[in-house]
Design a protein around this motif. Structure first.
Motif, PDB file in Angstrom:
ATOM      1  N   LEU A  26       9.328   4.820  -0.834  1.00  0.00           N
ATOM      2  CA  LEU A  26       9.552   3.407  -1.130  1.00  0.00           C
ATOM      3  C   LEU A  26       8.248   2.634  -0.971  1.00  0.00           C
ATOM      4  O   LEU A  26       7.423   2.951  -0.109  1.00  0.00           O
ATOM      5  N   LYS A  27       8.075   1.632  -1.803  1.00  0.00           N
ATOM      6  CA  LYS A  27       6.921   0.757  -1.695  1.00  0.00           C
ATOM      7  C   LYS A  27       7.333  -0.447  -0.861  1.00  0.00           C
ATOM      8  O   LYS A  27       8.369  -1.064  -1.119  1.00  0.00           O
ATOM      9  N   THR A  28       6.525  -0.780   0.120  1.00  0.00           N
ATOM     10  CA  THR A  28       6.872  -1.909   0.971  1.00  0.00           C
ATOM     11  C   THR A  28       6.406  -3.216   0.322  1.00  0.00           C
ATOM     12  O   THR A  28       5.518  -3.231  -0.529  1.00  0.00           O
ATOM     13  N   LYS A  29       6.998  -4.292   0.777  1.00  0.00           N
ATOM     14  CA  LYS A  29       6.649  -5.616   0.275  1.00  0.00           C
ATOM     15  C   LYS A  29       5.242  -5.968   0.754  1.00  0.00           C
ATOM     16  O   LYS A  29       4.925  -5.781   1.940  1.00  0.00           O
ATOM     17  N   PRO A  30       4.366  -6.445  -0.116  1.00  0.00           N
ATOM     18  CA  PRO A  30       3.014  -6.779   0.335  1.00  0.00           C
ATOM     19  C   PRO A  30       3.022  -8.013   1.230  1.00  0.00           C
ATOM     20  O   PRO A  30       3.875  -8.902   1.104  1.00  0.00           O
TER      21      PRO A  30
ATOM     22  N   SER B  56       9.777 -11.288  -5.523  1.00  0.00           N
ATOM     23  CA  SER B  56      10.007  -9.894  -5.875  1.00  0.00           C
ATOM     24  C   SER B  56      10.090  -9.731  -7.388  1.00  0.00           C
ATOM     25  O   SER B  56      10.484 -10.651  -8.109  1.00  0.00           O
TER      26      SER B  56
ATOM     27  N   TYR C 150      18.160  -3.701  -7.300  1.00  0.00           N
ATOM     28  CA  TYR C 150      17.907  -3.051  -6.013  1.00  0.00           C
ATOM     29  C   TYR C 150      18.555  -1.676  -5.981  1.00  0.00           C
ATOM     30  O   TYR C 150      19.671  -1.493  -6.452  1.00  0.00           O
TER      31      TYR C 150
END
Length: 161
Positions: A126-130, A143, A151
């Protein structure tokens, strides 16, 4: 089977192996025994002796098979490099080769075999939120997912079915 066949190993150096014990005092018999023991520790000029049949019996055939290419290569290079250097280079080359195979395997897995909607198993990445702080461009962070259906879709909308 254990190397000592269940018998506790003991040192043949005896009590005079420790410098403290030798300083306490040694008998003449112990001095003669210690002198002979030290002389026995000196290797002959032809030692260590490499017996090919001994090593063939001690290593399994699979290990001999996968070691053969580098063994042949560095046997031919040993007159040029020297015996000790050839052994060290062979060791380093083998380890670097195993590390390269590991890195390429991990790369292949994540490129072609990753977890998506078509598979039940596999590692899910998973890519995390910057992190966007006030005053930085893009604040407040919005997002890319437009609605709740985006999602946990795991690549389903990109499928060409």
């Amino acid at each position: 089977m254990a190397q000592t066949a269940g018998v506790k190993p003991m040192t043949i150096a005896g009590r005079v192996a420790s410098e403290r014990e030798r300083c306490i005092g040694m008998t003449d018999a112990e001095r003669a025994w210690r002198k002979q023991w030290l002389q026995d520790q000196v290797l002959a000029s032809n030692e260590p002796v490499h017996v090919e049949e001994y090593w063939r019996e001690r290593t399994n055939p699979i290990r001999r098979f996968y070691r053969k290419p580098l063994d042949v290569l560095f046997t031919k290079l040993s007159p040029v490099l020297g015996q000790e250097r050839a052994i060290n280079y062979r060791y380093i080359t083998g380890k670097l080769g195993l590390m390269a195979i590991g890195v390429l395997s991990i790369h292949y897995y994540f490129k072609y075999q990753g977890n998506d909607w078509t598979k039940k198993g596999g590692w899910r990445v998973l890519k995390t939120k910057p992190m966007v702080l006030p005053g930085q461009p893009g604040f407040p962070y919005k997002s890319e997912r437009c609605n709740d259906n985006d999602y946990a879709e795991r690549g389903f909308k990109k499928a060409t079915i």
